[in-house]
Design a protein around this motif. Sequence first.
Motif, PDB file in Angstrom:
ATOM      1  N   GLY A 131       0.808  -1.212   0.000  1.00 44.39           N
ATOM      2  CA  GLY A 131       0.000   0.000   0.000  1.00 44.39           C
ATOM      3  C   GLY A 131       0.841   1.261   0.000  1.00 44.39           C
ATOM      4  O   GLY A 131       2.057   1.231   0.220  1.00 44.39           O
ATOM      5  N   TRP A 132       0.167   2.400  -0.230  1.00 45.99           N
ATOM      6  CA  TRP A 132       0.889   3.673  -0.347  1.00 45.99           C
ATOM      7  C   TRP A 132       1.665   4.014   0.917  1.00 45.99           C
ATOM      8  O   TRP A 132       2.716   4.657   0.868  1.00 45.99           O
ATOM      9  N   ASP A 133       1.190   3.554   2.071  1.00 49.24           N
ATOM     10  CA  ASP A 133       1.886   3.839   3.319  1.00 49.24           C
ATOM     11  C   ASP A 133       2.806   2.704   3.738  1.00 49.24           C
ATOM     12  O   ASP A 133       3.696   2.879   4.577  1.00 49.24           O
ATOM     13  N   GLU A 134       2.610   1.504   3.151  1.00 47.62           N
ATOM     14  CA  GLU A 134       3.379   0.341   3.564  1.00 47.62           C
ATOM     15  C   GLU A 134       4.792   0.327   2.989  1.00 47.62           C
ATOM     16  O   GLU A 134       5.750  -0.074   3.666  1.00 47.62           O
ATOM     17  N   LEU A 135       4.932   0.733   1.724  1.00 46.85           N
ATOM     18  CA  LEU A 135       6.252   0.708   1.095  1.00 46.85           C
ATOM     19  C   LEU A 135       7.269   1.553   1.866  1.00 46.85           C
ATOM     20  O   LEU A 135       8.359   1.069   2.186  1.00 46.85           O
ATOM     21  N   PRO A 136       6.950   2.802   2.219  1.00 45.71           N
ATOM     22  CA  PRO A 136       7.930   3.578   2.996  1.00 45.71           C
ATOM     23  C   PRO A 136       8.253   2.943   4.348  1.00 45.71           C
ATOM     24  O   PRO A 136       9.411   2.965   4.782  1.00 45.71           O
ATOM     25  N   ALA A 137       7.238   2.368   5.000  1.00 43.83           N
ATOM     26  CA  ALA A 137       7.472   1.760   6.314  1.00 43.83           C
ATOM     27  C   ALA A 137       8.377   0.537   6.201  1.00 43.83           C
ATOM     28  O   ALA A 137       9.285   0.343   7.020  1.00 43.83           O
ATOM     29  N   LEU A 138       8.135  -0.296   5.184  1.00 40.06           N
ATOM     30  CA  LEU A 138       8.976  -1.472   4.992  1.00 40.06           C
ATOM     31  C   LEU A 138      10.406  -1.065   4.656  1.00 40.06           C
ATOM     32  O   LEU A 138      11.370  -1.611   5.205  1.00 40.06           O
ATOM     33  N   VAL A 139      10.564  -0.117   3.729  1.00 44.01           N
ATOM     34  CA  VAL A 139      11.907   0.328   3.331  1.00 44.01           C
ATOM     35  C   VAL A 139      12.648   0.918   4.519  1.00 44.01           C
ATOM     36  O   VAL A 139      13.847   0.675   4.710  1.00 44.01           O
ATOM     37  N   ARG A 140      11.943   1.677   5.350  1.00 43.37           N
ATOM     38  CA  ARG A 140      12.600   2.275   6.520  1.00 43.37           C
ATOM     39  C   ARG A 140      13.130   1.186   7.453  1.00 43.37           C
ATOM     40  O   ARG A 140      14.268   1.259   7.923  1.00 43.37           O
ATOM     41  N   TYR A 141      12.304   0.170   7.701  1.00 43.69           N
ATOM     42  CA  TYR A 141      12.757  -0.888   8.608  1.00 43.69           C
ATOM     43  C   TYR A 141      13.891  -1.704   7.971  1.00 43.69           C
ATOM     44  O   TYR A 141      14.890  -2.015   8.633  1.00 43.69           O
ATOM     45  N   ALA A 142      13.751  -2.061   6.686  1.00 43.11           N
ATOM     46  CA  ALA A 142      14.784  -2.842   6.012  1.00 43.11           C
ATOM     47  C   ALA A 142      16.112  -2.102   5.976  1.00 43.11           C
ATOM     48  O   ALA A 142      17.185  -2.712   6.091  1.00 43.11           O
ATOM     49  N   SER A 143      16.058  -0.778   5.839  1.00 43.33           N
ATOM     50  CA  SER A 143      17.269   0.020   5.694  1.00 43.33           C
ATOM     51  C   SER A 143      17.920   0.348   7.029  1.00 43.33           C
ATOM     52  O   SER A 143      19.149   0.326   7.148  1.00 43.33           O
ATOM     53  N   THR A 144      17.099   0.656   8.035  1.00 40.46           N
ATOM     54  CA  THR A 144      17.653   1.203   9.275  1.00 40.46           C
ATOM     55  C   THR A 144      17.272   0.419  10.523  1.00 40.46           C
ATOM     56  O   THR A 144      17.852   0.638  11.592  1.00 40.46           O
ATOM     57  N   GLY A 145      16.275  -0.479  10.417  1.00 36.47           N
ATOM     58  CA  GLY A 145      15.788  -1.175  11.599  1.00 36.47           C
ATOM     59  C   GLY A 145      14.798  -0.365  12.410  1.00 36.47           C
ATOM     60  O   GLY A 145      14.354  -0.808  13.482  1.00 36.47           O
ATOM     61  N   GLU A 146      14.419   0.826  11.920  1.00 35.96           N
ATOM     62  CA  GLU A 146      13.455   1.671  12.633  1.00 35.96           C
ATOM     63  C   GLU A 146      12.036   1.258  12.258  1.00 35.96           C
ATOM     64  O   GLU A 146      11.686   1.162  11.081  1.00 35.96           O
ATOM     65  N   ASP A 147      11.191   1.032  13.271  1.00 33.09           N
ATOM     66  CA  ASP A 147       9.842   0.547  13.041  1.00 33.09           C
ATOM     67  C   ASP A 147       8.861   1.708  12.908  1.00 33.09           C
ATOM     68  O   ASP A 147       9.085   2.807  13.436  1.00 33.09           O
ATOM     69  N   THR A 148       7.758   1.450  12.188  1.00 35.96           N
ATOM     70  CA  THR A 148       6.688   2.422  12.008  1.00 35.96           C
ATOM     71  C   THR A 148       5.361   1.707  12.191  1.00 35.96           C
ATOM     72  O   THR A 148       5.152   0.635  11.605  1.00 35.96           O
ATOM     73  N   VAL A 149       4.465   2.262  12.986  1.00 31.54           N
ATOM     74  CA  VAL A 149       3.135   1.697  13.182  1.00 31.54           C
ATOM     75  C   VAL A 149       2.173   2.391  12.232  1.00 31.54           C
ATOM     76  O   VAL A 149       2.096   3.627  12.199  1.00 31.54           O
ATOM     77  N   LEU A 150       1.430   1.582  11.454  1.00 33.77           N
ATOM     78  CA  LEU A 150       0.510   2.121  10.463  1.00 33.77           C
ATOM     79  C   LEU A 150      -0.928   1.963  10.923  1.00 33.77           C
ATOM     80  O   LEU A 150      -1.256   1.077  11.726  1.00 33.77           O
ATOM     81  N   ASP A 151      -1.783   2.790  10.386  1.00 30.89           N
ATOM     82  CA  ASP A 151      -3.206   2.755  10.720  1.00 30.89           C
ATOM     83  C   ASP A 151      -3.844   1.524  10.083  1.00 30.89           C
ATOM     84  O   ASP A 151      -3.816   1.358   8.865  1.00 30.89           O
TER      85      ASP A 151
END
Length: 710
Positions: free
Chosen positions: A535-555
Motif C-alpha cells: 500500500g501507499w503507506d506500507e512501502l515507505p514503512a517497509l523500506v525504513r525498517y529494512a534500511s535502518t531497523g526503525e519501526d513504524t506503526v501504520l493505521d
Amino acid sequence: MKRRNQLTVAFAVLLLAACGADERSVPETGYRDWRVYGGGWDNIRYSTLDQINEKNVHQLEVAWTYDSGDAFKGSEMQCNPIVIGDTLYGTTPKMRLVALDAATGKPRWVFDPSQADQSVGLARIRGVAHWAEGADARVFFTAHHNLYAIDARSGKPIASFGNQGRVDLREGLGRDPKLVSLYVNVPGVVYGDLLILGSVTSESLPAAPGDIRAYDVRTGEPRWSFHTIPHPGEYGYDSWPKDAWKYSGGANDWSGMSLDAGRGIVFASTGSASFDFYGGDRVGDNLFANCVLALNAATGERLWHFQVVKHDLWDRDLPAPPNLVTVLRDGKLIDAVAQVTKSGHIFVFDRDTGEPLFPIEYRKVPASDVPGEVTAETQAFPLKPPPIARQLFTEQMVTKRTPEAHRGVLDRLRRVRNGGPFDPPSLQGTIMFPGIDGGPGWGGAAFDPETGFFYVNSNEMAWILRLTELERGEQGRTGRNLYLRYCANCHRADRAGAPPEYPSLVGVENRLTPTEIYTIVAVGQGRMPGFPTLGWDELPALVRYASTGEDTVLDEQEGGPSSEQVRMPYFHDGYNRFLDPDGYPAVEPPWGTLNAINLDTGEITWRVPLGEYPELVRQGVRNTGTENYGGPVVTAGGLIFIGATAPDRKFRAFDKMTGELLWETTLPAGGNATPSVYELDGRQFVVIACGGGKTGAPSGSSYVAFALPR
C-alpha cells in the motif's frame, strides 16, 4: 580415476555401445547449429559437429571475446546464446539484448529495454527465441514483465507487435496487473505462429498464478492460456482449497519448455506453489505444481501430466526443461521424456502416453508437526535410474577436512531434524539434502542419441530449513511486520541475509540511494520479486525498517492492497547452506559431480567430481567438486563441454564415454551458463557466457568463443 580403471570403463562402455550400434541411430538432419535455447526444441543440448574431438580438443584456443561492460557487483550471466546464420544473439547482465558477429564477436547492434521502460528492474535472462517468415525475422526477448519482439536485423522493436513492440505479461492473469509481480528468464517455445511462455513468480504470498500462455508471434495477442492453479470446473480443481485460484500463486514453469513439433506437444516442468515452505492455506496435492505437463501446443489442452512432488513444502521445483530423448527397449527406440529433479532423481516417461518407462514406487513419508500443515501421505520414488545425489546426511558423511570442522558440523547436525527425503520443514530446523538449489539445477541435462547416455551435473550441498512463527502481534501493519512477511524469508529476521546471494541489509542505506532501494522493493531485481501489492503507506514503512531497523506503526483502517492478501503465520529464517566453520560444505566430498546415465538400462555409467577450490588445491586437496550452476553440452566429437564451477572459473571438456578430463581453461569470470556449439564457414565454435557472480565469485560480462587454430 586411475588409468587402469579408465580403460576398464571405456572398454565396457564401448562394448555396450557396439551392441546397440545397429539399433540406435543419430538423426540425419539438424543438430549442426544452435538456433534454439538448449540447442533444439527437444532440449537435449547435443551437436553432431565433430571437428573438435577427443584427439584435438587440447589444441583449443580463444577465437574471440566480447565484453559488454555491464557487470556490477553480484551480477550474473546465465544466457545460452543462439546463432542464426552468422549472427549470435545473447543478453548481458543489465538485460540488454546484443547481436554479435558469430565469427569475430564484434557487435552489430544492442537493444536496451530500459530506454523503452524506465520502471523495469534487473533480472537474469537465460536466452532468447527466434522466428522468421520470409523477410520478417524476429528475436523474442523478455525484460522483467515485458515481452519484446525485436527486428533481428536492425535491433529495433517491431511496432506492430503489442504496444509499440512489447506486451505486458502482467495482463491477462485475472488479477490487477498493477499488483502482479512476475518476469520471464527463459525464452519461449515457438510453434507455428505461437510463442508459448512460462514465468517466474514470487515464492512468497502474494504471488501471481503460474499460467502457461501462448501469444501470436506477429501481433502479440494472447491465443491460449493453461491454468496451473485450476479454476472451477477444470481438471485438478479439487486438489486445492475452493478459492485457491483467486489468491494462491506459483505452480509456474520458470525453467523452460520443450517441443515435439511433429506431435504438436509442448512439454512443461512446473515449480512449487507459493509460499514454498508452508501450505496450510493450500491443503491438497496442488495440481499442477511440480508436474511434468504435456499440452497440445496449438490449444493448450492438457494431454497428460505426472506430479513429481505432491503438496510441495521443500521448494522442489522441477529445475530444468524436460529432455525429449529416445530409450531403447526390446530392440526398438521409444520416444520419451526425461525430467531431472532437485532431489537428484530422473523420471522417464513415454512421450505419447505419459506412462513411466521405469518403475515408480509411492512411499509413505513423515507428517508435519507444524500447526495447520497437512502433508501428503506418500511421495513418488523412481526405482531407476538411481539418484545421482546422496539422499541422507549421515554422521559418517560429516566433513573430515579438519578436526575442528568435523566437530563443529557434527554438533550442529545433532541439533536439527534429519529424517531424509521429504522430512517436512520444522520450527526446530530440518536438513535438506540435496539442498534447496538441488542436486541438479536449472542448467539441466544433455542427451547423446548415439549412445543413449544422459549427462547431468549435480550439487552435494546440505541446507538447513527452519520455519519461524509470526507472533500474533507481528501480523499487524508495522514496518517490522511487513519486513518479516515480505523480506525475512531471504534476508533473515535480523536483516543479516545469507551473503552473497541474499545480501545483508544492515547498512544498506550507505550503499544505495533511497530511490534505488524503493525501486528494488517495488519492481524487483535479480531473483528478488517486486512487491507492487504494498500500500501507499506500507512501502515507505517497509523500506525504513529494512534500511535502518526503525519501526513504524501504520493505521489498520487505511491499509493499501496488501492488507487484503492472505497473511501467512510462518516465514523461514533464510536460505541457509550447511557449511563448516570455514565456509566449505558440511559433508565429505564430492561437493559437486558430473554424471553419465545410460537411459536404456537405467544405470549410472560413470561419475566424476566437478570443480575445485583453488585455495584447497594449493594445500594439496584436489578433486573435491564444487557447487555448480549451468549445464553441459555433448557432441559427436566424443566430448562434453561444461563450465558451471564458479570457485575455479574453469571451462572443461570431458570424454563422453569415460568421464576423463581432456582439457580445461580458466575463464575471465565463472561460466555459470550452458555453452552453445555452432559451425560457421567450416569452423566449429564453442561459446560460453562468463558472468560469474555465483556464491560470491567476481562478476563478469563477457562471451568467450573457442575454436581450433586456423
